[in-house]
Design a protein around this motif. Sequence first.
Motif, PDB file in Angstrom:
ATOM      1  N   TYR A 134     -12.432  -7.809  -0.106  1.00 52.49           N
ATOM      2  CA  TYR A 134     -10.928  -6.644  -0.003  1.00 52.49           C
ATOM      3  C   TYR A 134      -9.332  -7.213   0.855  1.00 52.49           C
ATOM      4  O   TYR A 134      -8.867  -7.346   0.470  1.00 52.49           O
ATOM      5  CB  TYR A 134     -11.485  -4.962   0.363  1.00 52.49           C
ATOM      6  CG  TYR A 134     -10.745  -4.196   0.779  1.00 52.49           C
ATOM      7  CD1 TYR A 134     -10.554  -2.856  -0.587  1.00 52.49           C
ATOM      8  CD2 TYR A 134      -9.575  -4.036   1.470  1.00 52.49           C
ATOM      9  CE1 TYR A 134      -9.510  -2.302  -0.512  1.00 52.49           C
ATOM     10  CE2 TYR A 134      -8.445  -3.089   1.870  1.00 52.49           C
ATOM     11  CZ  TYR A 134      -8.721  -2.416   0.588  1.00 52.49           C
ATOM     12  OH  TYR A 134      -7.656  -1.192   0.888  1.00 52.49           O
ATOM     13  N   TRP A 167       1.210  -1.270   0.166  1.00 53.85           N
ATOM     14  CA  TRP A 167       0.184   0.354   0.105  1.00 53.85           C
ATOM     15  C   TRP A 167       0.605   1.367   0.034  1.00 53.85           C
ATOM     16  O   TRP A 167       0.292   2.105   0.256  1.00 53.85           O
ATOM     17  CB  TRP A 167      -1.033  -0.102   1.167  1.00 53.85           C
ATOM     18  CG  TRP A 167      -2.003  -1.363   1.360  1.00 53.85           C
ATOM     19  CD1 TRP A 167      -2.715  -1.897   0.167  1.00 53.85           C
ATOM     20  CD2 TRP A 167      -3.158  -1.404   2.183  1.00 53.85           C
ATOM     21  NE1 TRP A 167      -3.551  -2.545   0.403  1.00 53.85           N
ATOM     22  CE2 TRP A 167      -3.897  -1.664   1.779  1.00 53.85           C
ATOM     23  CE3 TRP A 167      -3.123  -0.886   3.746  1.00 53.85           C
ATOM     24  CZ2 TRP A 167      -4.891  -2.831   2.662  1.00 53.85           C
ATOM     25  CZ3 TRP A 167      -4.868  -0.939   3.907  1.00 53.85           C
ATOM     26  CH2 TRP A 167      -5.341  -2.734   3.289  1.00 53.85           C
ATOM     27  N   ASP A 225      -7.951  10.154  -3.315  1.00 50.35           N
ATOM     28  CA  ASP A 225      -9.075   9.818  -4.582  1.00 50.35           C
ATOM     29  C   ASP A 225      -9.683   8.558  -3.515  1.00 50.35           C
ATOM     30  O   ASP A 225     -10.619   7.780  -3.769  1.00 50.35           O
ATOM     31  CB  ASP A 225      -8.795   9.038  -5.512  1.00 50.35           C
ATOM     32  CG  ASP A 225      -7.172   8.172  -5.778  1.00 50.35           C
ATOM     33  OD1 ASP A 225      -6.085   8.568  -4.121  1.00 50.35           O
ATOM     34  OD2 ASP A 225      -6.374   7.851  -6.166  1.00 50.35           O
ATOM     35  N   VAL A 226      -9.096   8.384  -2.026  1.00 50.77           N
ATOM     36  CA  VAL A 226      -9.900   7.715  -1.533  1.00 50.77           C
ATOM     37  C   VAL A 226     -10.342   8.164  -0.080  1.00 50.77           C
ATOM     38  O   VAL A 226     -11.324   8.617  -0.074  1.00 50.77           O
ATOM     39  CB  VAL A 226      -8.893   6.223  -1.438  1.00 50.77           C
ATOM     40  CG1 VAL A 226      -9.602   4.864  -0.157  1.00 50.77           C
ATOM     41  CG2 VAL A 226      -8.479   5.322  -2.332  1.00 50.77           C
ATOM     42  N   CYS A 227      -9.064   7.751   0.659  1.00 45.71           N
ATOM     43  CA  CYS A 227      -9.798   8.376   2.343  1.00 45.71           C
ATOM     44  C   CYS A 227      -9.645   9.624   2.196  1.00 45.71           C
ATOM     45  O   CYS A 227     -10.653  10.890   3.264  1.00 45.71           O
ATOM     46  CB  CYS A 227      -8.852   7.725   2.958  1.00 45.71           C
ATOM     47  SG  CYS A 227      -8.995   6.181   4.193  1.00 45.71           S
ATOM     48  N   THR A 233     -12.378   1.874   7.680  1.00 43.47           N
ATOM     49  CA  THR A 233     -13.009   2.032   7.000  1.00 43.47           C
ATOM     50  C   THR A 233     -12.549   3.218   6.110  1.00 43.47           C
ATOM     51  O   THR A 233     -11.706   3.970   6.965  1.00 43.47           O
ATOM     52  CB  THR A 233     -14.516   2.826   6.713  1.00 43.47           C
ATOM     53  OG1 THR A 233     -15.139   3.777   8.096  1.00 43.47           O
ATOM     54  CG2 THR A 233     -14.878   1.464   7.288  1.00 43.47           C
ATOM     55  N   TYR A 234     -12.358   3.676   5.138  1.00 45.19           N
ATOM     56  CA  TYR A 234     -11.955   4.770   3.999  1.00 45.19           C
ATOM     57  C   TYR A 234     -12.817   6.105   5.293  1.00 45.19           C
ATOM     58  O   TYR A 234     -12.045   7.464   5.072  1.00 45.19           O
ATOM     59  CB  TYR A 234     -12.646   5.099   3.135  1.00 45.19           C
ATOM     60  CG  TYR A 234     -12.151   3.776   2.247  1.00 45.19           C
ATOM     61  CD1 TYR A 234     -11.092   3.085   2.126  1.00 45.19           C
ATOM     62  CD2 TYR A 234     -13.047   3.322   1.178  1.00 45.19           C
ATOM     63  CE1 TYR A 234     -10.494   2.094   1.432  1.00 45.19           C
ATOM     64  CE2 TYR A 234     -13.100   2.289   0.734  1.00 45.19           C
ATOM     65  CZ  TYR A 234     -11.863   1.679   0.529  1.00 45.19           C
ATOM     66  OH  TYR A 234     -11.352   0.360   0.148  1.00 45.19           O
ATOM     67  N   THR A 254      -6.538   9.699 -10.571  1.00 46.24           N
ATOM     68  CA  THR A 254      -7.125   9.564 -10.105  1.00 46.24           C
ATOM     69  C   THR A 254      -6.898  10.420  -8.830  1.00 46.24           C
ATOM     70  O   THR A 254      -8.168  11.371  -8.186  1.00 46.24           O
ATOM     71  CB  THR A 254      -7.381   8.549  -8.914  1.00 46.24           C
ATOM     72  OG1 THR A 254      -6.636   7.839  -8.572  1.00 46.24           O
ATOM     73  CG2 THR A 254      -8.080   7.567 -10.482  1.00 46.24           C
ATOM     74  N   HIS A 255      -6.219  11.133  -8.128  1.00 50.26           N
ATOM     75  CA  HIS A 255      -5.423  12.109  -7.278  1.00 50.26           C
ATOM     76  C   HIS A 255      -5.959  13.729  -7.982  1.00 50.26           C
ATOM     77  O   HIS A 255      -7.080  14.272  -7.377  1.00 50.26           O
ATOM     78  CB  HIS A 255      -3.681  12.347  -7.093  1.00 50.26           C
ATOM     79  CG  HIS A 255      -3.388  13.357  -6.430  1.00 50.26           C
ATOM     80  ND1 HIS A 255      -3.532  13.939  -5.292  1.00 50.26           N
ATOM     81  CD2 HIS A 255      -2.803  14.324  -7.551  1.00 50.26           C
ATOM     82  CE1 HIS A 255      -3.405  14.726  -5.475  1.00 50.26           C
ATOM     83  NE2 HIS A 255      -2.541  15.102  -6.465  1.00 50.26           N
ATOM     84  N   GLU A 309      -5.026   8.372   1.014  1.00 53.93           N
ATOM     85  CA  GLU A 309      -5.341   9.411  -0.580  1.00 53.93           C
ATOM     86  C   GLU A 309      -6.050  10.315  -0.785  1.00 53.93           C
ATOM     87  O   GLU A 309      -7.288   9.904  -0.251  1.00 53.93           O
ATOM     88  CB  GLU A 309      -4.625   7.852  -0.830  1.00 53.93           C
ATOM     89  CG  GLU A 309      -3.878   6.925  -1.458  1.00 53.93           C
ATOM     90  CD  GLU A 309      -3.401   6.209  -1.557  1.00 53.93           C
ATOM     91  OE1 GLU A 309      -2.954   6.538  -3.307  1.00 53.93           O
ATOM     92  OE2 GLU A 309      -3.875   4.434  -1.826  1.00 53.93           O
ATOM     93  N   SER A 357      -1.929  11.092  -3.441  1.00 50.57           N
ATOM     94  CA  SER A 357      -2.662   9.533  -4.157  1.00 50.57           C
ATOM     95  C   SER A 357      -1.026   8.942  -4.711  1.00 50.57           C
ATOM     96  O   SER A 357      -0.457   9.275  -5.243  1.00 50.57           O
ATOM     97  CB  SER A 357      -3.520   9.942  -4.689  1.00 50.57           C
ATOM     98  OG  SER A 357      -3.512   8.369  -5.518  1.00 50.57           O
TER      99      SER A 357
END
Length: 194
Positions: free
Chosen positions: A67, A23, A133-135, A104-105, A164-165, A131, A159
């Motif tokens: 996941y 990760w 685009d996630v959390c 979780t995110y 995606t960033h 990141e 990210s």
Amino acid sequence: MNAERWIHICVDMQRMFNEETPWQVDWMATISDQVVEVASRFPDRTIFTRFVPPHSPAEMPGMWRPYYEKWPMMTATRLDPGLINLLPPLQRLVPPARVLDKRTYSPWLSGKLESLLAHQDIGTVVVTGGETDVCVLATALGAIDLGYRVILLKDAVCSSVDQTHNAALDLLGNRFSVQLEIATTDEWLAQARA
């Protein structure tokens, strides 16, 4: 900026995302100076979130199980527990900075963060970390849903995927422009007050 109404939420600036793991987010090292600058100036106004994996996939509900079946090496039984810690320059700020662990995110699902901010009459959250685009995205959207003004420091988020960033920054800056402001760390620090 009203000195009594803002808080800095620093998202998941942990060793497991900075060091050599599946990760790893290469850009984390690039933004860490800006994140450390914000948190160091305002440690009493900083909340660090930490993404804490379960011991096994079976502990998690629904689609979190597959996941972690995909990432078994990142479960707590196999991951070096020290990798869950914040980056050392940030860890040194606790306390007065606080840590909020999450599974979780989003940091909002447990209700702890919302309760904490409500007791402090917070109106604005300043977001840094990873990141984008996630959390970070989940943190920002949750704050927007709860009615907070969000300031995202674009040079203090990162990210592992540039495309995606950039897309997340475009989405947040364009679609949520009434509720969210994007600024650089220097721009925000120039007008921030403790």
